[in-house]
Design a protein around this motif. Structure first.
Motif, PDB file in Angstrom:
ATOM      1  N   SER A   1       9.668  21.016 -51.666  1.00 15.14           N
ATOM      2  CA  SER A   1       9.459  22.272 -50.780  1.00 15.14           C
ATOM      3  C   SER A   1       9.085  23.538 -52.255  1.00 15.14           C
ATOM      4  O   SER A   1       8.921  24.340 -51.778  1.00 15.14           O
ATOM      5  CB  SER A   1      11.151  22.532 -50.567  1.00 15.14           C
ATOM      6  OG  SER A   1      10.943  21.470 -49.139  1.00 15.14           O
ATOM      7  N   THR A   2       9.953  22.856 -53.454  1.00 17.36           N
ATOM      8  CA  THR A   2       9.780  24.506 -54.232  1.00 17.36           C
ATOM      9  C   THR A   2       9.145  23.700 -55.156  1.00 17.36           C
ATOM     10  O   THR A   2       8.418  24.993 -56.185  1.00 17.36           O
ATOM     11  CB  THR A   2      11.107  24.802 -55.019  1.00 17.36           C
ATOM     12  OG1 THR A   2      11.750  23.065 -55.307  1.00 17.36           O
ATOM     13  CG2 THR A   2      12.360  24.661 -53.725  1.00 17.36           C
TER      14      THR A   2
ATOM     15  N   ASN B   1      14.212  28.080 -45.968  1.00 21.29           N
ATOM     16  CA  ASN B   1      13.906  27.787 -46.606  1.00 21.29           C
ATOM     17  C   ASN B   1      14.898  27.638 -48.673  1.00 21.29           C
ATOM     18  O   ASN B   1      15.661  28.143 -48.809  1.00 21.29           O
ATOM     19  CB  ASN B   1      13.371  29.768 -46.834  1.00 21.29           C
ATOM     20  CG  ASN B   1      12.232  30.112 -48.597  1.00 21.29           C
ATOM     21  OD1 ASN B   1      12.582  29.030 -49.855  1.00 21.29           O
ATOM     22  ND2 ASN B   1      11.255  30.488 -48.385  1.00 21.29           N
TER      23      ASN B   1
ATOM     24  N   SER C   1      13.604  27.896 -51.454  1.00 21.23           N
ATOM     25  CA  SER C   1      13.358  28.588 -52.931  1.00 21.23           C
ATOM     26  C   SER C   1      14.303  29.885 -53.156  1.00 21.23           C
ATOM     27  O   SER C   1      15.009  29.870 -53.621  1.00 21.23           O
ATOM     28  CB  SER C   1      12.033  28.745 -53.205  1.00 21.23           C
ATOM     29  OG  SER C   1      11.176  27.580 -52.973  1.00 21.23           O
ATOM     30  N   ARG C   2      14.364  30.278 -51.499  1.00 21.47           N
ATOM     31  CA  ARG C   2      15.305  31.366 -51.476  1.00 21.47           C
ATOM     32  C   ARG C   2      16.668  30.845 -51.390  1.00 21.47           C
ATOM     33  O   ARG C   2      17.731  31.493 -52.055  1.00 21.47           O
ATOM     34  CB  ARG C   2      15.494  31.875 -50.268  1.00 21.47           C
ATOM     35  CG  ARG C   2      15.959  33.168 -49.619  1.00 21.47           C
ATOM     36  CD  ARG C   2      16.138  33.716 -48.163  1.00 21.47           C
ATOM     37  NE  ARG C   2      14.090  34.482 -47.874  1.00 21.47           N
ATOM     38  CZ  ARG C   2      14.038  34.329 -46.691  1.00 21.47           C
ATOM     39  NH1 ARG C   2      15.173  34.671 -45.509  1.00 21.47           N
ATOM     40  NH2 ARG C   2      11.737  34.348 -46.625  1.00 21.47           N
TER      41      ARG C   2
END
Length: 683
Positions: free
Chosen positions: A275-276, A351, A353-354
Motif C-alpha cells: 500500500s505504501t 489510507n 500512508s495517512r
C-alpha cells in the motif's frame, strides 16, 4: 490455557489460545522426520546469565580507544572494524561503511559481525582483540547453524510448499486468501516476499533467509482456525522460538533505506509494503520480545515507525521496544478504531500512508502537557478492559477485584509461615506466563530446580512422577514459556538484583519480576544498622524500577509475628508502613483457623490502587497438582467461625436452611470474611 485440536490429520495437537510458538510441534506427521521428542539436555533451566559486573558504554569506548580500534557511535550499537573478516570474505566496495561491519551493543557489549555473522559476548570480543582463546581471531564464534534435523525438515517443508497462485484448484486458493485476509494482496507482493502455501497443513509459509548468502535458515508456518466471529492464528517456527531471529522482509531492504515500519505479523508487512511502498519488517516474536541480536540490522534507519497492532498491549510493547532502539528516532501508531492493524486497514479501504503520518513520537522531554497525553488517555478510556491489564485464567475471583495484571505496578504479597505463599505465587505467575507475559523469577529461599518442579506440576495439572512417559512432552511445552530464573540463592545485595532485573528487561523484554522474598536480600546493605531503614530503601528501589522500566514487580514479604488466632492485616507486613504505601496492590494469603477441623485459606486483596476494589475469596488447595485454582470435587459449605472478638458470625439466610448465598464467593466488606468453605457436613 491449552486447547486440544482434532484436525484432518491423525496427530492431536495441543496449542495455546494466544498463539504462542510451538516449535515443530503442530505439523503433520508426514512432514516431521522421525520423532519430534528432543533428547534430555543438561542445564535445561533457562537461567539468566549476566556479566559479573555491569558494563557501561563509557567502558566500551575506553577499551576500544586503549587498543587503537576506531569506532562510530550509533543509535543502540557502536560500529567498529571486524577482526573476524578475512581476506577471503566478500567485500562491497560501493559502501565506505562496509569496513565497520562489527556492531557492539551499548548495553550488553555483545557483538555481531555483519559480514561473517560471528557473534559473542563482550568477553569473547576482548579475547579476540587480545589474542586469547583458540581460534578466536579467526572467527570461531560463528552464529550457530540450524541442527541437521532442522535443516532437513526446513528443506522438506519448503520444497512441498507452493505459491498460492500455482494451486491447481482456484477455489482452494481463493479460500486460503479469505482465511488469511489476503484478498487484496497481489501475487506480485507474495512473490516478492517469497511467501508459499503448505496444502497438507493449510498454512502459509514465511521463509527466513540468511543475510549473508540468502540461504534458507528457517521457516514460520501460520495456520488459521475459527474462534467465534473471528480468526485465531497459530504460529509454528523452525528452529524453536529462542533461535528464530528472522526479520521478515530483510532481504528486500536496501543500504540506502533510512526509514522502516516494524510490524508484529508478516501479513501486516505484506499489506504495508504493497500500500505504501515503504520498507517493512516483521518482528519474529511479535509483541512478546525484541531480541537484542536484531538491533544491528536496524542501525541504518534514521526513523523507525512501530505499527504493532490495534490493542493497548501492542501499544505498550511498542513503547518498550522504542527504548532499545533510541526513542528519538522512533514513532508509534496509536491503536484505535480508525487505525487498526495494517492488513485490516487495507481490507477496510483506509489510507495507510495517512495513518503513518499520524504516528506519535516516542520521545518527549521530562515535562509534558495534556496535549501530548490526551491520545493515551483516550486509548485507556476507550479500551477499559485492555487498560485493566492481562486477566488471570485460573483465578476469576482475582479478576473481579484487581481487574488484571498491569505493567509498572508493585504488588506486595504476604501470608503466614507455611501457608503456601511460594506455591500460590508460582501458580499466580505461571498463569500470566502461559498468556505471553515474560516472567523473571528470583527465588532466594528455595532452589530453582525445586521451584521449576513445582511450576511444572502446576503446568501439567498433575504430578509428573506419576506419568514419567509424558515428562518429555510436558517439559517441551514448559520450556517454550517465556520464563527465566535468577541464579541467586540466599542473601544478596539489592544492587546486584536490580542489575539482573534491568538486564532481563533489556535482553528478554521481561515485564513481570517475582522476588521471593525480601528478607533474604537484607543483610548486605551498608546504609544503616537499622533493618527497617534498609528494608525501606529496598522497597523504594523496587518501586522505582517498576515505574522506570514499565515492569510489574511482585514482592513477597514475610509478616511480623502475630497471634495464631488473629488474621493478618496490611499493618502486619514486616517493617514500616513504606511497603504498603509504595505498593499498588497488597495481597494477603490468610490461613484462618476454624472452630473445628483444619484451617482454610483464602486470598485477601487489601489494597487496589487501580480502582479501589478490595475483598476476599476462598482458595482450595489441590495436593495432587499443587494448585489453588482447581475447585474441589465436592461442593464447599460455609461454616461459622469466631472473629477476632470471639463472637460467632451469623450465617446469612437464603430461604433454605444451610444454603450458601450466591454472593458469598467473593466478599468485599471492610473486615475479614466471616464465611469459610469446608467440605465436612454442617454442624
Amino acid at each position: 490455557m491449552w486447547v486440544l485440536l482434532r484436525g484432518a490429520y491423525p496427530l492431536r495437537i495441543l496449542l495455546p489460545l494466544r498463539g504462542v510458538w510451538m516449535g515443530r510441534r503442530g505439523l503433520p506427521r508426514s512432514l516431521v522426520p522421525g520423532s519430534s521428542r528432543r533428547r534430555y539436555r543438561k542445564e535445561a533451566l533457562p537461567a539468566l546469565e549476566i556479566p559479573v559486573l555491569p558494563l557501561t558504554t563509557t567502558e566500551i569506548r575506553q577499551y576500544l580507544r586503549a587498543h587503537g580500534i576506531p569506532f562510530q557511535d550509533g543509535y543502540s550499537c557502536l560500529r567498529a572494524p571486524s577482526p573476524f573478516v578475512g581476506s577471503s570474505e566478500p567485500k562491497d566496495q560501493t559502501s565506505a561503511a562496509t569496513s565497520f561491519s562489527l556492531f557492539i551493543d551499548k548495553t550488553t557489549g555483545r557483538f555481531l559481525c555483519m559480514t561473517s555473522l560471528a557473534e559473542g559476548s563482550w568477553e569473547d570480543f576482548q579475547a579476540s582483540v587480545e589474542g586469547r582463546g583458540d581460534g578466536a581471531r579467526e572467527g570461531a564464534l560463528l552464529t550457530e547453524a540450524p541442527e541437521a534435523k532442522d535443516i532437513e525438515e526446513i528443506r522438506r517443508i519448503w520444497d512441498r510448499a507452493i505459491p498460492l497462485w500455482e494451486l491447481p484448484d482456484p477455489e482452494e486458493a481463493q479460500l486460503a486468501r479469505m482465511i488469511f485476509g489476503l484478498t487484496k494482496v497481489t501475487d506480485e507482493t507474495l512473490r516478492r516476499f517469497s511467501v508459499r502455501y503448505l496444502r497438507p497443513a493449510r498454512s502459509l509459509v514465511f521463509p527466513w533467509f540468511s543475510p549473508r548468502d540468502l540461504g534458507l535458515r528457517g521457516l514460520k508456518l501460520l495456520g488459521a482456525e475459527g474462534q467465534g466471529d473471528g480468526v485465531h492464528y497459530v504460529e509454528t517456527t523452525i528452529p524453536r522460538p529462542g533461535a528464530y531471529h528472522n526479520l521478515f522482509g530483510l532481504p528486500l531492504i536496501s543500504r540506502r533505506d533510512v526509514e522502516v515500519v516494524l510490524t508484529s505479523r508478516e501479513l501486516d508487512s505484506l499489506a504495508l509494503n504493497q500500500s505504501t511502498g515503504l520498507p517493512t519488517l516483521a518482528l519474529p516474536r511479535g509483541t512478546i520480545c525484541l531480541p537484542p541480536a536484531l538491533l544491528p540490522y536496524l542501525e541504518q534507519f534514521r526513523r523507525i515507525v512501530f505499527w504493532l497492532g490495534d490493542d493497548l498491549r501492542s501499544w505498550e510493547a511498542a513503547k518498550l521496544f522504542a527504548r532499545k532502539l533510541n526513542p528519538k528516532r522512533c514513532s508509534l501508531v496509536r491503536p484505535g478504531d480508525q487505525q487498526p492493524r495494517p492488513l485490516e486497514a487495507m481490507n477496510q479501504g483506509l489510507n495507510l500512508s495517512r495513518i503513518l503520518r499520524t504516528a506519535l513520537p516516542a520521545w518527549h522531554k521530562s515535562i509534558v502537557s495534556f496535549q501530548q497525553l490526551r491520545e493515551e488517555v483516550l486509548g485507556e478510556i476507550s479500551n477499559v478492559e485492555q487498560a485493566a491489564g492481562v486477566p488471570w485464567s485460573r483465578f476469576p475471583d482475582l479478576n473481579r477485584l484487581l481487574k488484571g495484571h498491569r505493567k509498572g505496578e508493585l504488588t506486595v504479597f504476604t501470608g503466614p509461615t507455611g501457608s503456601g505463599k511460594t506455591t500460590f505465587i508460582s501458580e499466580y505467575a505461571l498463569d500470566l506466563c502461559t498468556q505471553g507475559v515474560n516472567t523473571l523469577w528470583g527465588s532466594f529461599e528455595i532452589s530453582n530446580v525445586r521451584l521449576a518442579r513445582v511450576m511444572l506440576t502446576q503446568f501439567a495439572m498433575g504430578r509428573p512422577e506419576e506419568q514419567l512417559d509424558k515428562y518429555e512432552e510436558w517439559a517441551d511445552r514448559f520450556e517454550d514459556l517465556p520464563l527465566y530464573f535468577m541464579t541467586f540463592h540466599g542473601q544478596q545485595s539489592i544492587r546486584s538484583v536490580i542489575d539482573t532485573m534491568q538486564h532481563a528487561v533489556y535482553v528478554y523484554d521481561v515485564c513481570h519480576v517475582v522476588i521471593d522474598n525480601l528478607q533474604f536480600m537484607m543483610g548486605h546493605e551498608q546504609l544503616s544498622t537499622d533493618r527497617i531503614a534498609a528494608q525501606d530503601y529496598i522497597v523504594g528501589a523496587f518501586r522505582k524500577f517498576a515505574t522506570d522500566n514499565s515492569c510489574h514487580v511482585t514482592l513477597v514479604i514475610h509478616p511480623r509475628k502475630e497471634d495464631d488466632d488473629k488474621e493478618l492485616q496490611t499493618a502486619s507486613i514486616f517493617g514500616s508502613a513504606k511497603a504498603s504505601q509504595e505498593a499498588d496492590n497488597v495481597l494477603i494469603l490468610q490461613d484462618r483457623k476454624l472452630v473445628t477441623g483444619p484451617g482454610k485459606r483464602y486470598l485477601q486483596v487489601s489494597k487496589n490502587r487501580f480502582d479501589g476494589d478490595v475483598g476476599v475469596f476462598p482458595l482450595e488447595f489441590n495436593k495432587n497438582s499443587l494448585t489453588f485454582s482447581i475447585p474441589p470435587k465436592s461442593k464447599a459449605r460455609l461454616k461459622k467461625i469466631k472473629d477476632d472478638n470471639g463472637l460467632v458470625a451469623k450465617k446469612p439466610s437464603s430461604g433454605k436452611k444451610g444454603a450458601v448465598p450466591q454472593n458469598s464467593e467473593t466478599y468485599s466488606g471492610q473486615g475479614p470474611n466471616p464465611y469459610q468453605s469446608e467440605t465436612s457436613k454442617p454442624s
